[in-house]
Design an enzyme around this catalytic site. Structure first.
Site, short mmCIF file in Angstrom:
data_model
loop_
_atom_site.label_atom_id
_atom_site.label_comp_id
_atom_site.label_asym_id
_atom_site.label_seq_id
_atom_site.Cartn_x
_atom_site.Cartn_y
_atom_site.Cartn_z
CE1 TYR A 1 64.49 62.69 30.67
CE2 TYR A 1 65.81 60.93 29.75
CZ TYR A 1 65.41 62.24 29.74
OH TYR A 1 65.92 63.09 28.79
CG HIS B 1 67.98 67.35 32.15
ND1 HIS B 1 67.45 66.16 32.60
CD2 HIS B 1 67.41 67.55 30.94
CE1 HIS B 1 66.59 65.68 31.72
NE2 HIS B 1 66.56 66.50 30.70
CG ASP C 1 69.84 60.67 26.19
OD1 ASP C 1 70.88 61.35 26.18
OD2 ASP C 1 68.76 61.09 26.66
CE LYS D 1 69.68 64.09 28.67
NZ LYS D 1 69.18 62.71 28.75
#
Length: 339
Positions: free
Chosen positions: A74, A132, A69, A99
């Site tokens: 990130y 997201h 994931d 996302k």
């Protein structure tokens, strides 16, 4: 069912050779609305720091994980991509999620953002691509965003381009994350291609049974993030008044009675209630033990006891997205979550 085979990871053998070699499990997969199978257990990469992610992804794949994931925000998709390039496991056996970040909701930005993630990951397609958050931000926003950096892009505009990503073969399935029942219902009503997944915070303190039932009824799979209560969540979203799930005394008693750790119990609880779960770890031993925990059923009496833990408590509250006097559609966290 999928039956992954564990292999050793040369870079990590010295630390955890025995744990890595012994991990062999059977885990369920869920069929998405596009017919694809999504493994019920995966590796989360949120909060995994620079220099840690590549090794963690390789270790997870070698010991049996088949689901990674990711998300552009990130900041570590390139490292994930480096691991995917090195592994000998065929691409078609690995389920990869990414996302769309909040500042890329405009119609002209969605495909650009998707292709940027694909480039960093070194992939031709994503198995799943999610919006997201149901919050739109201006490009170049600060974090946390300022009031005038929160904007309003209709979800219809974003979703229409998400659908074209499927048409073009860039992604296999599309979905949402952090969407309440009313917000998910809205997408279902307007969608030509229905959302396959809603990724939400999920643990015994936040079970959201009504939302889960709604998703089940509409063929939307839930992925649970922060299954351990996100004890390492960033300071900007940390509320010191919140309890620590892993230190819950009742949970500790249950774990002791079962001869398992509290984390093991939480991970299996998420799988056994019919959700996908994506705990994050960069520690070789924990990567293996998380996978083993996910495959070991809990007694029904334990599941019933954990059901009583529900407090409706969010650790990831979304406060950063509703600054005072913001220009978006949600002025409070209550409006964000429709609570």
């Amino acid at each position: 069912f999928v039956k992954p085979v564990c292999r050793s990871v040369p870079a990590m053998v010295a630390a955890d050779e025995q744990d890595t070699k012994k991990a062999r499990t059977e885990l369920p997969s869920f069929r998405l609305n596009n017919g694809a199978m999504m493994p019920a257990f995966g590796l989360g990469t949120w909060k995994s720091g620079p220099g840690e992610v590549e090794t963690a992804v390789l270790a997870s794949l070698e010991c049996g994980y088949r689901h990674i994931d990711c998300a552009s925000v990130y900041g570590n998709e390139a490292e994930v991509g480096a691991a995917l390039k090195k592994t000998a496991i065929p691409r078609e056996e690995i389920f990869v999620t990414s996302k769309l970040w909040n500042s890329m909701h405009a119609a002209s930005d969605v495909e650009v953002a998707c292709k940027e993630s694909l480039t960093k990951l070194g992939l031709d397609f994503l198995d799943l691509y999610l919006i997201h958050w149901p919050v739109s931000l201006k490009k170049g926003h600060a974090f946390p965003p300022k009031a005038d950096e929160v904007t309003d892009v209709p979800v219809e505009e974003t979703w229409r381009v998400m659908e074209t990503l499927v048409d073009k073969g860039l992604v296999k399935a599309i979905g949402v994350s952090n969407f309440s029942m009313p917000k998910l219902q809205h997408v279902l009503e307007l969608a030509r291609i229905k959302p396959a997944v809603n990724q939400i915070e999920g643990h015994p303190y936040l079970q959201q049974p009504a939302l889960k039932a709604f998703c089940d009824e509409n063929g939307v799979i839930i992925t649970a993030y922060s299954p351990l209560g996100s004890p390492d969540r960033p300071p900007r979203v940390f509320d010191e008044s919140d309890p620590v799930l892993l230190e819950d005394e009742s949970l500790a008693r249950i774990a002791t009675e079962l001869g398992r750790s509290p984390a093991d119990v939480l991970i299996r609880w998420a799988v056994q209630r019919g959700t996908v779960v994506i705990p994050k770890s960069v520690t070789p031993k924990r990567i293996v033990s998380n996978l083993e925990a996910a495959s070991k059923p809990l007694p029904e009496a334990t599941m019933a006891a954990l059901e009583k833990f529900d407090r409706g408590l969010r650790f990831i509250k979304g406060l950063v997205f509703v600054p005072p006097d913001n220009q978006g559609p949600f002025k409070t966290v209550q409006e964000l979550w429709d609570e």
